[in-house]
Design an enzyme around this catalytic site. Structure first.
Site, PDB file in Angstrom:
ATOM      1  N   CYS A 205     -12.717  57.182 -24.871  1.00  0.00           N
ATOM      2  CA  CYS A 205     -12.967  56.597 -23.439  1.00  0.00           C
ATOM      3  C   CYS A 205     -13.851  57.865 -23.016  1.00  0.00           C
ATOM      4  O   CYS A 205     -13.487  58.919 -22.782  1.00  0.00           O
ATOM      5  CB  CYS A 205     -11.818  56.397 -22.620  1.00  0.00           C
TER       6      CYS A 205
ATOM      7  N   CYS B 167     -12.242  59.250 -19.985  1.00  0.00           N
ATOM      8  CA  CYS B 167     -11.142  60.160 -20.279  1.00  0.00           C
ATOM      9  C   CYS B 167     -11.459  61.386 -20.589  1.00  0.00           C
ATOM     10  O   CYS B 167     -10.790  62.414 -20.340  1.00  0.00           O
ATOM     11  CB  CYS B 167     -10.332  59.402 -21.268  1.00  0.00           C
TER      12      CYS B 167
END
Length: 124
Positions: free
Chosen positions: A40, A43
């Site tokens: 991600c 993230c």
């Protein structure tokens, strides 16, 4: 598996996660969990910010949980997206939010850290 105060603790097994949660509860600490995915981009973007806050707020426990590695844990917190930050004290979820928002992360940490300080001062 020593708790690294002022650092993000990556939990790779449910046993590690449970042990860290138990330590946080026993110490009466705020536990912040970053439910993340290594694939991600958001993230990855927020990870250094999260690590920075871990250093600035050593009175809290900062955990990192890979949602694919610990699916059972992610499911138990009803995680639908990454990153999701969950704030817990004494087995009680105080707040959670989805997204890589540095200001919101900092403000939420400070809110619950400050509330702990105020509660401690008023009970003294």
């Amino acid at each position: 598996m020593a708790a690294a105060q002022g650092a993000v603790i990556a939990c790779h097994t449910k046993d590690e996660f449970d042990a860290q949660m138990a330590k946080g509860k026993e110490a009466g600490k705020l536990v912040i969990i970053d439910f993340m995915s290594p694939s991600c981009p958001f993230c990855l973007e927020i990870a250094p910010v999260y690590a920075e806050w871990a250093k600035k707020f050593p009175s809290a426990v900062f955990l990192e949980v890979n949602v694919f590695e610990l699916k059972e844990v992610a499911k138990s917190y009803n995680i639908q997206a990454a990153p999701t930050f969950v704030f817990i004290r004494d087995d009680l979820t105080l707040e959670s939010f989805v997204g890589a928002y540095p200001d919101k992360l900092r403000n939420t940490i400070k809110e619950f850290i400050d509330n702990t300080s105020a509660a401690s001062a008023s009970s003294a």
